[in-house]
Enzyme design. Sequence first.
Site, PDB file in Angstrom:
ATOM      1  N   ASP A  47       0.877  62.431  53.221  1.00  0.00           N
ATOM      2  CA  ASP A  47      -0.595  61.583  53.610  1.00  0.00           C
ATOM      3  C   ASP A  47       0.176  60.355  53.960  1.00  0.00           C
ATOM      4  O   ASP A  47       1.512  60.132  53.791  1.00  0.00           O
ATOM      5  CB  ASP A  47      -1.038  61.233  52.264  1.00  0.00           C
ATOM      6  CG  ASP A  47      -2.041  62.398  51.943  1.00  0.00           C
ATOM      7  OD1 ASP A  47      -2.197  63.298  52.570  1.00  0.00           O
ATOM      8  OD2 ASP A  47      -2.283  62.450  50.485  1.00  0.00           O
ATOM      9  N   TYR A  75       7.932  65.594  43.584  1.00  0.00           N
ATOM     10  CA  TYR A  75       7.182  64.184  43.829  1.00  0.00           C
ATOM     11  C   TYR A  75       7.311  63.404  42.475  1.00  0.00           C
ATOM     12  O   TYR A  75       7.193  63.633  41.510  1.00  0.00           O
ATOM     13  CB  TYR A  75       5.779  64.491  44.102  1.00  0.00           C
ATOM     14  CG  TYR A  75       5.456  65.476  45.299  1.00  0.00           C
ATOM     15  CD1 TYR A  75       5.188  64.799  46.532  1.00  0.00           C
ATOM     16  CD2 TYR A  75       5.300  66.739  45.152  1.00  0.00           C
ATOM     17  CE1 TYR A  75       4.975  65.638  47.716  1.00  0.00           C
ATOM     18  CE2 TYR A  75       5.136  67.764  46.005  1.00  0.00           C
ATOM     19  CZ  TYR A  75       4.981  67.104  47.527  1.00  0.00           C
ATOM     20  OH  TYR A  75       4.734  67.964  48.563  1.00  0.00           O
ATOM     21  N   ASP A  89      -7.229  58.507  46.036  1.00  0.00           N
ATOM     22  CA  ASP A  89      -5.848  57.787  46.095  1.00  0.00           C
ATOM     23  C   ASP A  89      -6.356  56.303  45.891  1.00  0.00           C
ATOM     24  O   ASP A  89      -7.572  56.019  46.084  1.00  0.00           O
ATOM     25  CB  ASP A  89      -5.064  58.015  47.196  1.00  0.00           C
ATOM     26  CG  ASP A  89      -5.627  57.817  48.690  1.00  0.00           C
ATOM     27  OD1 ASP A  89      -6.604  57.378  48.853  1.00  0.00           O
ATOM     28  OD2 ASP A  89      -5.015  58.587  49.384  1.00  0.00           O
ATOM     29  N   ARG A 181      -2.811  64.153  44.673  1.00  0.00           N
ATOM     30  CA  ARG A 181      -4.014  63.575  44.414  1.00  0.00           C
ATOM     31  C   ARG A 181      -4.989  64.085  43.420  1.00  0.00           C
ATOM     32  O   ARG A 181      -5.619  63.750  42.788  1.00  0.00           O
ATOM     33  CB  ARG A 181      -4.858  63.148  45.942  1.00  0.00           C
ATOM     34  CG  ARG A 181      -3.968  62.195  46.541  1.00  0.00           C
ATOM     35  CD  ARG A 181      -4.861  61.834  48.001  1.00  0.00           C
ATOM     36  NE  ARG A 181      -4.419  62.964  48.758  1.00  0.00           N
ATOM     37  CZ  ARG A 181      -5.648  63.450  49.659  1.00  0.00           C
ATOM     38  NH1 ARG A 181      -6.809  62.721  49.612  1.00  0.00           N
ATOM     39  NH2 ARG A 181      -5.292  64.324  50.379  1.00  0.00           N
TER      40      ARG A 181
END
Length: 304
Positions: A47, A75, A89, A181
């Site tokens: 993103d 992540y 987010d 997310r």
Amino acid sequence: MGRKRKGREISGWLVVDKPAGPTSTAVVNKVRWALQAKKAGHAGTLDPDATGVLAVALGEATKTVPYITDALKAYRFRVRFGQATNTDDAEGEVIARSDTRPTDDEIKAALGGFVGDIQQVPPAFSAVKIDGERAYKRARDGEDVQLAARPLWVDELTLIDRPDADHADLEMVCGKGGYVRAIARDLGAALGCHGHVAHLRRIWSGPFEVEDGISLEQIEALAQDPALDAHLLPLETGLSDLPELRTTEEGAARLRHGNPGMVLPGDAEYGDEAWASLDGRAVAVGIFRSGQLHPTRVFVQPAS
């Protein structure tokens, strides 16, 4: 007859430590320009607000992108409790609030439900296609986007820090197609307090580590300078999860023409997908059967 694409015949991987802001496509275009490369692509979208490993494939290395896309990725991200947003987010509009805050033990207990084979509903603001149109476009137009759950393998999901009651830092290792997310959103729902991603960083993707990444500032500073080539990793890095089988000059010639070629004994078993090399350079990927590799992808690498 189409126009011939301009640029250098250059193959390999450039690991970019992507900053927050640009899209993954914008980073790829910057790399292609800086290296004057004829062809480039990336293995796994980040993103715009996410940072970290964006592996950019150049030339013949683009043929190895699926092996990185399918590989495990890690992540590190921060969840903001007490707020749900329409994008899941920090960039989105807050659509729900809660005064409830989970304890560390409650978070750890809930994480177990997100490990292993799970079903995950992608965020409404995602690149998933609905009847040929991106979900995020429909969501931006105010449409109520309903997406079907998709399978996801989560190898690990760990609480690594709790800076304050509103936030938790997590680390996740997962397979292809995972949305961090969505993990934050669903974790907040499971804890009864809402949640979204405050910030996100990909720390490794398959064989590529963020410590090996080069910044966009460095790329711009070294643009169209031979010194930038020194940061390239070989095409073969993208094949590290497959067994390597050495071949002969005769076998390589056959493979390059799309025909089965003889390979020397190695770690591959009958029916395995493997790659053939000559003098350490990839010639082809294919299926190993009875002493031969049956090619599915052939590499035409520039002279070293």
